[in-house]
Design a protein around this motif. Structure first.
Motif, short mmCIF file in Angstrom:
data_model
loop_
_atom_site.label_atom_id
_atom_site.label_comp_id
_atom_site.label_asym_id
_atom_site.label_seq_id
_atom_site.Cartn_x
_atom_site.Cartn_y
_atom_site.Cartn_z
N LEU A 369 80.96 86.68 71.02
CA LEU A 369 82.00 86.84 72.03
C LEU A 369 81.46 87.40 73.34
CD1 LEU A 369 84.92 88.33 69.89
CD2 LEU A 369 84.53 85.94 70.53
N GLY A 370 80.31 88.04 73.29
CA GLY A 370 79.76 88.67 74.49
C GLY A 370 78.45 88.06 74.91
N ALA A 371 77.56 88.89 75.40
CA ALA A 371 76.24 88.43 75.84
C ALA A 371 75.44 87.95 74.64
CB ALA A 371 75.52 89.57 76.55
N ALA A 372 74.43 87.14 74.93
CA ALA A 372 73.59 86.61 73.87
C ALA A 372 72.94 87.74 73.09
CB ALA A 372 72.52 85.69 74.46
N GLY A 373 72.80 87.52 71.79
CA GLY A 373 72.22 88.56 70.94
C GLY A 373 73.23 89.61 70.55
#
Length: 592
Positions: A369-373
């Motif tokens: 849902l957010g930044a990669a990783g």
């Protein structure tokens, strides 16, 4: 729940009471802490007697072991300063960590009695996952304010639990919080009434760790929670949920969580409801869960930070309430058991996988849902039960043939040592290190199950002169690698020779009487009026010799899965050079 409570019988008595603080809690301006006690974990190999001597040297205190773990509660003498003692003991090389016993509150945000919709089950794909599994065969320990044992949506799933706050079997809910949390994870499915938990056929183990204060708040202590986690792990739970905190920064909680992980389980904790970055260092011992809403956005009150492992629905969760009722609840208190329920579905679908494998699949199958990783708001993503179950069902178990690595980093080769020596070991593995054993001159003197791996080796247990240390690292597949040997020069004072008619003393430090499961480290220690270098110690299980060696310390890893369930006798015999003998026995019960 008298019938359930009575079922655990005498086994429950092995847990030492973790009672409320004798005096009012104190504050450092940020957190509240218990008066009269601190929490410690000694390095592997340090005997209980040696630990108590160290405590006495630094101002007193009576230590009490948490179940079969290496965690200890230290009760302090009247007038002692908890903070001052922690600072003194933190500098002592015999301890892995020392910390104050922090008070934490339930992570309930707002109670909305009109939510009325289990939207979260569809959002996380639980109904699809139910085509394959509903959690049967998995036990979820709910560490909370207790559970309403008469609730019709919970009663069919309940198994005996424990009360670590009062040291008894009363697991009735004193705040209402635990009943709601339990229903979120595992309210009964297919019973034609009420609500459905994420894993509705999983068992619920109620463990009361909390109390209700005069202001109506529901509070627990680090000590009661850690004792609850170890109790759950020792009594067959595969998952533990703790909706208090935030807890992820506690070394004691992390150690207890690692203890459960080593037994194939997982510990889930709520991220907190402060709506801020908690600035807690990430940990791989437990799973911290933040809360999302129906739009897959972070709930405004949900705490976040790099310590967050996963996200799960936590806003408007329709679940069980005391008195047979149902309400809508908000808080990371409910996101955490939702995630725990997903893990239970995955464990039930693939029972051969251990907790570490389930954790890997849980993270890999989460919806980003957010930044990669790994994102500070959502961790690895929002849980997806359908994808998680598919992941474990499709998992091909590949034989692990790669051995770990091991190296002794301290003490240095050819260095001179005496007394208790801190031995540090660096061990790595492609999957994970299961344990590290330390040998002195071929005898196992300690076993550590959690990194950083370190030992407190009593060099008085070997002859003066050059002695050889070797560390062996094991993974769960049984692969093992021994470190390069490190020889050190031992130089301890030698008592003058006289006729010896005094027998040695010997003690089994671990396990204590009670239930055991999985890999159990049997640790024994002995003392003698002539020193321990010439002592021969032998460990027996049901009168069968399983290990022996010279010196004051001996350890053996007992794989209980290879033994029948039921009672077993562990016996140690120590014999000195003059032929004087002593023995000690502990009765345990092997459970699956």
């Amino acid at each position: 729940m008298p019938p359930l409570a009575a079922a655990i019988g005498a086994a429950a008595a092995i847990l030492v009471a973790v009672t409320p603080a004798a005096a009012a809690d104190f504050s450092d301006g940020v957190h509240q802490y218990a008066r009269g006690r601190i929490l410690v974990e000694a390095r592997a190999g340090l005997s209980g007697d040696e630990l108590e001597k160290i405590l006495k040297t630094h101002g007193g205190g009576k230590r009490r072991k948490m179940g079969q773990s290496n965690l200890n509660i230290v009760e302090l003498p009247a007038g002692a300063s908890e903070a001052a003692l922690v600072e003194r003991l933190r500098r002592h090389p015999a301890f892995k960590y020392v910390e104050l016993d922090r008070r934490v509150k339930s992570t309930l945000a707002v109670n909305d009695p009109y939510a009325g919709s289990e939207w979260h089950l569809g959002k996380i794909g639980a109904t699809t996952a139910w085509d394959s599994t509903q959690g049967a065969g998995v036990t979820i320990a709910i560490l909370d304010s207790g559970v309403d044992g008469s609730h019709p949506d919970l009663l069919p799933n309940l198994v005996p639990g424990y009360n670590t706050h009062g040291n008894n079997t009363d697991t009735a809910d004193v705040c209402g919080h635990g009943t709601a949390v339990a229903g979120s994870a595992a309210a009964r499915t297919n019973n034609g009434a009420g609500v459905a938990g994420v894993a509705g056929l999983a068992k619920i183990m109620p463990i009361r760790v909390a109390y209700k204060d005069a202001g109506g708040g529901c509070y627990a202590y680090t000590s009661t929670i850690a004792a609850g986690i170890t109790w759950a792990a020792d009594h067959g739970a595969r998952i533990a949920n703790v909706s208090y905190g935030p807890l992820a920064g506690s070394a004691t909680i992390q150690s207890a969580a690692q203890y459960m992980k080593n037994k194939g389980g997982l510990v889930f904790v709520s991220a907190g409801n402060n709506g801020v970055d908690e600035n807690i260092v990430p940990s791989n011992t437990l799973i911290a869960v933040s809360a999302t809403d129906s739009a897959d956005a972070r709930a405004g009150w949900s705490s976040y930070g790099s310590f967050v492992s996963l996200a799960a629905p936590g806003a408007g969760i329709w679940t069980t309430s005391q008195g047979g009722a149902y309400d809508g609840w908000n808080g990371t208190s409910f996101a955490s058991p939702v995630a725990a329920g997903v893990a239970a579905l995955m464990m039930a679908a693939a029972p051969s996988l251990d907790g570490a494998a389930i954790e890997q699949a849980l993270f890999a199958s989460a919806v980003p849902l957010g930044a990669a990783g790994r994102d500070p708001l959502f961790g690895h993503g929002r849980v997806d039960a359908a994808a998680g179950v598919r992941a474990v069902l499709a998992r091909v178990v590949v034989a692990d043939t790669q051995a770990p690595t091991a190296a002794i980093t301290s003490p240095a080769a050819s260095s001179s040592v005496s007394g208790t020596v801190t031995v540090a070991v660096n061990a790595t593995d492609n999957v994970g290190v299961d344990r590290v054993e330390l040998k002195a001159n071929g005898t196992v003197v300690g076993a550590d199950i959690a990194g950083p791996f370190s030992f407190a080796w009593n060099s008085a247990g070997v002859p003066n002169g050059m002695n050889t240390l070797v560390a062996t690292a094991y993974d769960k597949a049984g692969n093992a690698t021994a470190s390069s040997p490190v020889s050190v020069s031992v130089a301890n004072a030698v008592p003058p020779p006289t006729a010896d008619t005094t027998p040695p003393t010997v003690k089994i430090d671990n396990p204590v009487s009670g239930t055991v499961s999985g890999a159990v480290t049997i640790s024994v220690s002995a003392t003698d009026n002539r020193g321990t270098a010439s002592l021969m110690q032998s460990i027996y299980i049901d009168n069968a010799l399983v290990s022996n060696g010279r010196g004051g310390s001996l350890a053996y890893t007992w794989q209980t899965r290879r033994w029948m369930t039921g009672p077993h006798a562990i016996k140690v015999v120590a014999k000195d050079a003059a032929g004087n003998r002593a023995s000690s026995t502990v009765q345990v019960v092997v459970v699956r």
